[in-house]
Design a protein around this motif. Sequence first.
Motif, PDB file in Angstrom:
ATOM      1  N   ASP A  97      38.372  30.971  44.215  1.00  0.00           N
ATOM      2  CA  ASP A  97      37.589  31.865  43.345  1.00  0.00           C
ATOM      3  C   ASP A  97      38.298  33.208  43.191  1.00  0.00           C
ATOM      4  OD1 ASP A  97      35.573  30.143  42.714  1.00  0.00           O
ATOM      5  OD2 ASP A  97      34.071  31.013  44.058  1.00  0.00           O
ATOM      6  N   ARG A  98      38.797  33.722  44.316  1.00  0.00           N
ATOM      7  CA  ARG A  98      39.501  35.021  44.269  1.00  0.00           C
ATOM      8  C   ARG A  98      40.791  34.909  43.448  1.00  0.00           C
ATOM      9  NH1 ARG A  98      37.819  35.353  49.755  1.00  0.00           N
ATOM     10  NH2 ARG A  98      39.824  34.545  50.462  1.00  0.00           N
ATOM     11  N   LEU A  99      41.529  33.799  43.655  1.00  0.00           N
ATOM     12  CA  LEU A  99      42.792  33.630  42.909  1.00  0.00           C
ATOM     13  C   LEU A  99      42.530  33.515  41.408  1.00  0.00           C
ATOM     14  CD1 LEU A  99      44.702  31.040  45.147  1.00  0.00           C
ATOM     15  CD2 LEU A  99      45.412  33.372  44.641  1.00  0.00           C
ATOM     16  N   LEU A 100      41.492  32.743  41.046  1.00  0.00           N
ATOM     17  CA  LEU A 100      41.187  32.588  39.614  1.00  0.00           C
ATOM     18  C   LEU A 100      40.742  33.914  39.015  1.00  0.00           C
ATOM     19  CD1 LEU A 100      39.421  29.089  39.475  1.00  0.00           C
ATOM     20  CD2 LEU A 100      41.670  29.689  38.600  1.00  0.00           C
ATOM     21  N   LYS A 101      39.984  34.675  39.780  1.00  0.00           N
ATOM     22  CA  LYS A 101      39.531  35.985  39.305  1.00  0.00           C
ATOM     23  C   LYS A 101      40.722  36.891  38.992  1.00  0.00           C
ATOM     24  CE  LYS A 101      35.804  39.147  40.362  1.00  0.00           C
ATOM     25  NZ  LYS A 101      35.153  39.846  41.463  1.00  0.00           N
ATOM     26  N   ASP A 102      41.757  36.792  39.827  1.00  0.00           N
ATOM     27  CA  ASP A 102      42.979  37.583  39.570  1.00  0.00           C
ATOM     28  C   ASP A 102      43.593  37.220  38.215  1.00  0.00           C
ATOM     29  OD1 ASP A 102      42.727  38.723  42.042  1.00  0.00           O
ATOM     30  OD2 ASP A 102      44.296  37.515  43.011  1.00  0.00           O
ATOM     31  N   HIS A 103      43.364  35.964  37.774  1.00  0.00           N
ATOM     32  CA  HIS A 103      43.899  35.510  36.472  1.00  0.00           C
ATOM     33  C   HIS A 103      42.808  35.575  35.396  1.00  0.00           C
ATOM     34  CE1 HIS A 103      47.700  33.820  38.184  1.00  0.00           C
ATOM     35  NE2 HIS A 103      46.944  33.616  39.245  1.00  0.00           N
ATOM     36  N   GLN A 104      41.730  36.322  35.642  1.00  0.00           N
ATOM     37  CA  GLN A 104      40.565  36.430  34.723  1.00  0.00           C
ATOM     38  C   GLN A 104      39.990  35.049  34.381  1.00  0.00           C
ATOM     39  OE1 GLN A 104      43.461  38.534  33.534  1.00  0.00           O
ATOM     40  NE2 GLN A 104      42.502  39.899  35.029  1.00  0.00           N
ATOM     41  N   GLN A 105      39.919  34.171  35.367  1.00  0.00           N
ATOM     42  CA  GLN A 105      39.383  32.827  35.154  1.00  0.00           C
ATOM     43  C   GLN A 105      38.319  32.544  36.197  1.00  0.00           C
ATOM     44  OE1 GLN A 105      40.194  31.020  32.664  1.00  0.00           O
ATOM     45  NE2 GLN A 105      42.195  31.805  31.992  1.00  0.00           N
ATOM     46  N   ARG A 106      37.603  31.408  35.985  1.00  0.00           N
ATOM     47  CA  ARG A 106      36.635  30.958  36.980  1.00  0.00           C
ATOM     48  C   ARG A 106      36.547  29.437  36.929  1.00  0.00           C
ATOM     49  NH1 ARG A 106      31.290  30.060  34.567  1.00  0.00           N
ATOM     50  NH2 ARG A 106      30.469  30.282  36.662  1.00  0.00           N
TER      51      ARG A 106
END
Length: 187
Positions: A97-106
């Motif tokens: 979740d944190r990694l995807l958030k860094d890429h503006q994704q979920r």
Amino acid sequence: MYVMILGAPGSGKGTQGKILAGHLGIPQVSTGDLLRAAVKAGTPLGVEAKGYMDQGLLVPDAVILGLIREILASPTAAKGVLMDGFPRTVAQAEAVDRLLKDHQQRVDHVAVLDVDEAELVQRLLGRAAKEGRSDDNLQSIQQRLKVYHDQTQPLIAYYDRQGVVRRVPGMGDVDAIQTRLRKAVAA
Ligand code: B4P
């Protein structure tokens, strides 16, 4: 689109994941396949992972998260990824979740394949006879089922709170299950 397939060992994650990824036009990532390739190639990762896998235990989160971090940073993952067999622990889910958030994704969809336990054991013993995978023996299968109940099933509640769980009956014919899965991730 970021899609995860969750399910017990033998529930059809790999079988269905390959077909669904082709249909959605996104790459399929199977942590199990990546680990088995590392074992076969005899890399340091493979040497470390083999002991856990043969005993039916999960490979440590730090090892798996190193793999996932690399995959999500690669250009092929920019439009989405279908992950089967990942995440398997709440710590892995929180990290992705944190990694995807860094890429503006979920995570968009988490498909949970529901299969009776007796059928799971039958399928894995069937695969053992055909492919001879070193973790498809009765002792390891029982351990993998326990690990699924203890460490992976709590993820369903975790993703339920995000409203992304899609339950899919995973018994029966591969094509019929795929049809249900496609409907579930289109909703
Ligand atoms: P995985 O590779 O994920 O293996 P699995 O849980 O056994 O499921 P798989 O995807 O292979 O099988 P499928 O259900 O498609 O993991 C193996 C090990 O790697 C783990 O125990 C762990 O040690 C490690 N690992 C992987 N990811 C990890 C992570 N994120 N964190 C920590 N450790 C990790 O299919 C099973 C059989 O059923 C096949 O023979 C198939 O042909 C058959 N089948 C499928 N659908 C069917 C159907 N509808 N009807 C009849 N048979 C069917």
